[in-house]
Scaffold this motif. Structure first.
Motif, PDB file in Angstrom:
ATOM      1  N   GLU A  50      39.737  34.111  27.632  1.00 46.08           N
ATOM      2  CA  GLU A  50      40.617  34.840  28.705  1.00 46.08           C
ATOM      3  C   GLU A  50      38.926  35.590  28.883  1.00 46.08           C
ATOM      4  O   GLU A  50      38.875  36.195  30.339  1.00 46.08           O
ATOM      5  CB  GLU A  50      41.322  35.522  27.930  1.00 46.08           C
ATOM      6  N   GLU A  51      38.605  36.043  28.527  1.00 48.34           N
ATOM      7  CA  GLU A  51      37.213  36.981  28.565  1.00 48.34           C
ATOM      8  C   GLU A  51      36.498  36.640  29.773  1.00 48.34           C
ATOM      9  O   GLU A  51      36.222  37.407  30.911  1.00 48.34           O
ATOM     10  CB  GLU A  51      36.595  37.588  27.689  1.00 48.34           C
ATOM     11  N   GLU A  52      36.071  35.469  29.363  1.00 47.04           N
ATOM     12  CA  GLU A  52      35.280  34.698  31.066  1.00 47.04           C
ATOM     13  C   GLU A  52      35.503  34.601  31.949  1.00 47.04           C
ATOM     14  O   GLU A  52      35.058  34.588  32.675  1.00 47.04           O
ATOM     15  CB  GLU A  52      34.955  33.190  30.043  1.00 47.04           C
ATOM     16  N   ALA A  54      37.868  36.283  32.922  1.00 49.19           N
ATOM     17  CA  ALA A  54      38.114  38.441  33.763  1.00 49.19           C
ATOM     18  C   ALA A  54      36.665  38.096  33.874  1.00 49.19           C
ATOM     19  O   ALA A  54      37.108  39.093  35.688  1.00 49.19           O
ATOM     20  CB  ALA A  54      38.639  38.471  32.890  1.00 49.19           C
ATOM     21  N   MET A  55      35.474  37.613  33.653  1.00 48.52           N
ATOM     22  CA  MET A  55      34.223  38.224  34.389  1.00 48.52           C
ATOM     23  C   MET A  55      33.990  37.319  35.883  1.00 48.52           C
ATOM     24  O   MET A  55      33.841  37.418  36.332  1.00 48.52           O
ATOM     25  CB  MET A  55      33.159  37.393  33.437  1.00 48.52           C
ATOM     26  N   LEU A  56      34.598  35.651  35.703  1.00 45.74           N
ATOM     27  CA  LEU A  56      34.271  35.371  36.652  1.00 45.74           C
ATOM     28  C   LEU A  56      35.463  35.697  38.081  1.00 45.74           C
ATOM     29  O   LEU A  56      34.917  35.547  38.800  1.00 45.74           O
ATOM     30  CB  LEU A  56      35.407  33.953  36.788  1.00 45.74           C
ATOM     31  N   ASP A  57      36.790  35.752  37.946  1.00 46.37           N
ATOM     32  CA  ASP A  57      37.390  36.656  38.337  1.00 46.37           C
ATOM     33  C   ASP A  57      36.856  38.447  39.299  1.00 46.37           C
ATOM     34  O   ASP A  57      36.789  38.309  40.961  1.00 46.37           O
ATOM     35  CB  ASP A  57      38.613  37.019  38.504  1.00 46.37           C
ATOM     36  N   GLY A  58      36.041  39.083  38.625  1.00 47.12           N
ATOM     37  CA  GLY A  58      35.422  40.366  38.996  1.00 47.12           C
ATOM     38  C   GLY A  58      34.587  40.087  38.924  1.00 47.12           C
ATOM     39  O   GLY A  58      33.433  40.099  41.065  1.00 47.12           O
ATOM     40  N   VAL A  59      33.996  38.255  39.389  1.00 46.21           N
ATOM     41  CA  VAL A  59      32.281  38.461  40.305  1.00 46.21           C
ATOM     42  C   VAL A  59      32.734  37.590  41.637  1.00 46.21           C
ATOM     43  O   VAL A  59      31.994  38.075  42.667  1.00 46.21           O
ATOM     44  CB  VAL A  59      31.326  37.088  39.442  1.00 46.21           C
ATOM     45  N   GLU A  60      34.126  36.971  41.749  1.00 44.27           N
ATOM     46  CA  GLU A  60      34.418  36.002  43.008  1.00 44.27           C
ATOM     47  C   GLU A  60      35.025  37.491  43.520  1.00 44.27           C
ATOM     48  O   GLU A  60      34.753  37.371  44.745  1.00 44.27           O
ATOM     49  CB  GLU A  60      35.729  35.720  42.329  1.00 44.27           C
ATOM     50  N   GLN A  61      35.891  38.288  42.560  1.00 44.52           N
ATOM     51  CA  GLN A  61      35.998  40.069  43.640  1.00 44.52           C
ATOM     52  C   GLN A  61      34.822  40.036  44.575  1.00 44.52           C
ATOM     53  O   GLN A  61      34.357  40.903  45.954  1.00 44.52           O
ATOM     54  CB  GLN A  61      36.675  40.413  42.969  1.00 44.52           C
ATOM     55  N   LEU A  62      33.008  40.490  44.040  1.00 48.01           N
ATOM     56  CA  LEU A  62      32.682  40.889  44.255  1.00 48.01           C
ATOM     57  C   LEU A  62      31.414  40.364  45.444  1.00 48.01           C
ATOM     58  O   LEU A  62      30.965  40.994  46.182  1.00 48.01           O
ATOM     59  CB  LEU A  62      31.288  41.114  43.251  1.00 48.01           C
ATOM     60  N   LEU A  63      31.491  39.048  45.210  1.00 47.36           N
ATOM     61  CA  LEU A  63      31.279  38.070  46.489  1.00 47.36           C
ATOM     62  C   LEU A  63      31.648  38.533  47.691  1.00 47.36           C
ATOM     63  O   LEU A  63      31.365  38.095  48.595  1.00 47.36           O
ATOM     64  CB  LEU A  63      31.061  36.265  45.998  1.00 47.36           C
ATOM     65  N   ARG A  64      33.138  38.399  47.536  1.00 49.67           N
ATOM     66  CA  ARG A  64      34.049  38.107  48.740  1.00 49.67           C
ATOM     67  C   ARG A  64      33.969  39.899  49.638  1.00 49.67           C
ATOM     68  O   ARG A  64      33.777  39.592  50.576  1.00 49.67           O
ATOM     69  CB  ARG A  64      35.373  38.255  48.413  1.00 49.67           C
ATOM     70  N   ASP A  65      33.533  41.001  47.967  1.00 53.36           N
ATOM     71  CA  ASP A  65      33.299  41.994  48.706  1.00 53.36           C
ATOM     72  C   ASP A  65      32.291  42.342  49.941  1.00 53.36           C
ATOM     73  O   ASP A  65      31.837  42.893  51.174  1.00 53.36           O
ATOM     74  CB  ASP A  65      33.099  43.333  47.614  1.00 53.36           C
ATOM     75  N   CYS A  66      31.129  41.472  49.260  1.00 55.75           N
ATOM     76  CA  CYS A  66      29.382  41.291  49.968  1.00 55.75           C
ATOM     77  C   CYS A  66      29.933  40.536  51.381  1.00 55.75           C
ATOM     78  O   CYS A  66      29.280  41.012  52.135  1.00 55.75           O
ATOM     79  CB  CYS A  66      28.480  40.752  48.494  1.00 55.75           C
TER      80      CYS A  66
END
Length: 92
Positions: A50-52, A54-66
């Motif tokens: 679950e932690e992994e 969540a981390m991947l979701d966070g990275v995906e959101q950062l990529l979209r923002d960039c």
């Protein structure tokens, strides 16, 4: 005398047979335990935690923002001009 020697040989052979039997049983148990551990390891490697996730979701959101920032921002015109002035100076 020969009978006591024969008894010792027989007794030693029986002890060896029991020892080999005990070692064989322990080996079987160890092999079974190893199989269980390997199955657990394979399962853990295949399913992300679950932690992994969540981390991947966070990275995906950062990529979209960039990507959004890159798409909406345009480079200032004077920055491009300063680069070409510098290139001309270096070429001379």
């Amino acid at each position: 005398m020969p009978s006591s020697c024969s008894f010792r040989i027989t007794r030693t052979a029986e002890d060896l047979a029991q020892t080999i039997n005990a070692l064989s049983q322990r080996l079987v148990r160890l092999e079974q335990r190893q199989e269980v551990l390997e199955l657990q390891l394979n399962k853990a490697q295949q399913e992300p935690s679950e932690e992994e996730l969540a981390m991947l979701d966070g990275v995906e959101q950062l990529l979209r923002d960039c990507q959004e920032l890159l798409a909406t921002s345009s480079p200032p015109e004077n920055v491009d001009q300063s680069w070409s002035d510098e290139e001309e100076t270096l070429a001379a």
